[in-house]
Every structure is written in structure tokens, then in C-alpha cells.
Design an enzyme around this catalytic site. Structure first.
Site, PDB file in Angstrom:
ATOM      1  N   LYS A  43       3.781  -1.222  -7.929  1.00 45.03           N
ATOM      2  CA  LYS A  43       4.267  -1.488  -6.930  1.00 45.03           C
ATOM      3  C   LYS A  43       4.207  -0.931  -5.366  1.00 45.03           C
ATOM      4  O   LYS A  43       5.251  -0.477  -4.890  1.00 45.03           O
ATOM      5  CB  LYS A  43       5.727  -1.800  -7.077  1.00 45.03           C
ATOM      6  CG  LYS A  43       6.262  -2.711  -8.461  1.00 45.03           C
ATOM      7  CD  LYS A  43       5.820  -4.272  -8.088  1.00 45.03           C
ATOM      8  CE  LYS A  43       5.874  -4.965  -9.321  1.00 45.03           C
ATOM      9  NZ  LYS A  43       5.533  -6.147  -9.294  1.00 45.03           N
ATOM     10  N   CYS A  44       2.892  -0.728  -5.003  1.00 49.19           N
ATOM     11  CA  CYS A  44       2.555   0.196  -4.026  1.00 49.19           C
ATOM     12  C   CYS A  44       1.563  -0.638  -3.317  1.00 49.19           C
ATOM     13  O   CYS A  44       0.741  -1.515  -3.657  1.00 49.19           O
ATOM     14  CB  CYS A  44       1.913   1.540  -4.574  1.00 49.19           C
ATOM     15  SG  CYS A  44       1.075   2.595  -3.394  1.00 49.19           S
ATOM     16  N   GLY A  45       1.583  -0.218  -1.961  1.00 43.16           N
ATOM     17  CA  GLY A  45       0.593  -0.701  -1.087  1.00 43.16           C
ATOM     18  C   GLY A  45      -0.800  -0.464  -1.393  1.00 43.16           C
ATOM     19  O   GLY A  45      -1.675  -1.488  -0.943  1.00 43.16           O
ATOM     20  N   TYR A  46      -1.206   0.564  -2.023  1.00 41.83           N
ATOM     21  CA  TYR A  46      -2.327   0.803  -2.452  1.00 41.83           C
ATOM     22  C   TYR A  46      -3.003   0.121  -3.911  1.00 41.83           C
ATOM     23  O   TYR A  46      -3.824   0.542  -4.301  1.00 41.83           O
ATOM     24  CB  TYR A  46      -2.597   2.075  -2.445  1.00 41.83           C
ATOM     25  CG  TYR A  46      -2.656   2.616  -1.222  1.00 41.83           C
ATOM     26  CD1 TYR A  46      -3.551   2.961  -0.291  1.00 41.83           C
ATOM     27  CD2 TYR A  46      -1.454   3.482  -0.593  1.00 41.83           C
ATOM     28  CE1 TYR A  46      -3.629   3.027   1.096  1.00 41.83           C
ATOM     29  CE2 TYR A  46      -1.250   3.905   0.718  1.00 41.83           C
ATOM     30  CZ  TYR A  46      -2.382   3.616   1.624  1.00 41.83           C
ATOM     31  OH  TYR A  46      -2.516   4.339   2.769  1.00 41.83           O
ATOM     32  N   THR A  47      -1.791  -0.592  -4.538  1.00 39.75           N
ATOM     33  CA  THR A  47      -2.069  -1.040  -5.858  1.00 39.75           C
ATOM     34  C   THR A  47      -3.431  -2.021  -5.994  1.00 39.75           C
ATOM     35  O   THR A  47      -3.935  -1.871  -6.980  1.00 39.75           O
ATOM     36  CB  THR A  47      -0.836  -1.938  -6.418  1.00 39.75           C
ATOM     37  OG1 THR A  47       0.347  -1.053  -6.469  1.00 39.75           O
ATOM     38  CG2 THR A  47      -1.196  -2.277  -7.822  1.00 39.75           C
TER      39      THR A  47
END
Length: 164
Positions: A43-47
Site C-alpha cells: 500500500k505504497c505510492g511506489y507499489t
């Protein structure tokens, strides 16, 4: 015969973990191959980097590349259980490269492998999707920050010469 096997495994790779599915993973099995190690979070912007990591895995595994994911909640962006992480990675990004059970990758609670990677490069992960590229010699390690895409020129210029 066992002492010869033990000496064939570089100290950096002398670690055993379990996969997200609970199967044993011995990092010594990857000795002599380039290994791209990434601390991941669902659940990360870089996922979305999972997509490029899987593409590298598919394209270069036949030439020796190993992509290894280490899910971590160190930055409060990982799902609760190994089962949820595995399902998310498979269903959302079709991840087939090995994913190790959820654990810590930074700070005093970091797993021993990540402590060694940080010591070898002088850089510990400061966020999700930090990458380490381990050369086939099992000693040379390159560090790439979160914002460096897995297929970037910076990573590929180091990786391509290592492939068979």
C-alpha cells in the site's frame, strides 16, 4: 562434502527464510547469480514498481537474474499477513519472483540479511522499494533508492554485464 558447500556460499547469502507461502528459501541457492533485492509494501505510492520487477524477473531469469522481494511494514504500508501480501502481489501484479515472509528491513529489528546489505553499502532503506543489486561474486553490492525504477539506466548499467 558439506564443508565444500558451506565455503561455496558467500557470507552475505548465508541466510534462510520462509516464503510468503511458508516454503523454505535458502539464499545460498542463489550464489553465483545476480540478485536484485527489494523491500516491498503493498500500500505504497511506489507499489507499481512490482510490475517492472516482475518484468525483469521474466525477461532475465533465464540469464541468471534472481529478483527477491522482502515485504516489510517498517513504513506502515504493508498488509497484515503473509497470505494477504501473497494474494495482493499475485492478483494485482502477477508476481512470480520469490517473496520472503514479512519482516523488518531497517533499524535495530532489521533481519540479518538487510543489516549486512546496509553495512556493505553504507545505506539502509529509508522507504519502501529500496533496491540492492548483489553481484554474482556475492560480495559486491550496489544500492538504489526508492525513486530509482527497477528498469532504470542506473540499475540496468550495473545488471546487464552480470547476466549470462
Amino acid at each position: 562434502m558439506l564443508p565444500a558447500l558451506a565455503s561455496a556460499c558467500p557470507g552475505l547469502l548465508n541466510h534462510r527464510y520462509s516464503s510468503l507461502q511458508g516454503k523454505p528459501v535458502n539464499l545460498c541457492d542463489f550464489a553465483g547469480r545476480p540478485i536484485l533485492v527489494v523491500n516491498t509494501a503493498s500500500k505504497c505510492g511506489y507499489t507499481p514498481q512490482f510490475e517492472k520487477l516482475e518484468a525483469l524477473h521474466r525477461r532475465y531469469q533465464g540469464r541468471g537474474l534472481v529478483v527477491l522481494g522482502f515485504p516489510s511494514n517498517d513504513f506502515n504500508q504493508e498488509l497484515a499477513t503473509n497470505q494477504e501480501i501473497a494474494q495482493f502481489c499475485k492478483l494485482t501484479y502477477f508476481v512470480e519472483f520469490p517473496m520472503i515472509e514479512k519482516g523488518s528491513v531497517t533499524g535495530p529489528g532489521a533481519n540479518a540479511f538487510f543489516k549486512q546489505l546496509a553495512a556493505a553499502t553504507g545505506v539502509a532503506p529509508r522507504w519502501n522499494f529500496h533496491k540492492y543489486l548483489i553481484a554474482p561474486d556475492g560480495k559486491t553490492v550496489h544500492s538504489f533508492g526508492t525513486r530509482v525504477e527497477p528498469d532504470s539506466r542506473e540499475v540496468m548499467s550495473r545488471l546487464l554485464p552480470m547476466l549470462k
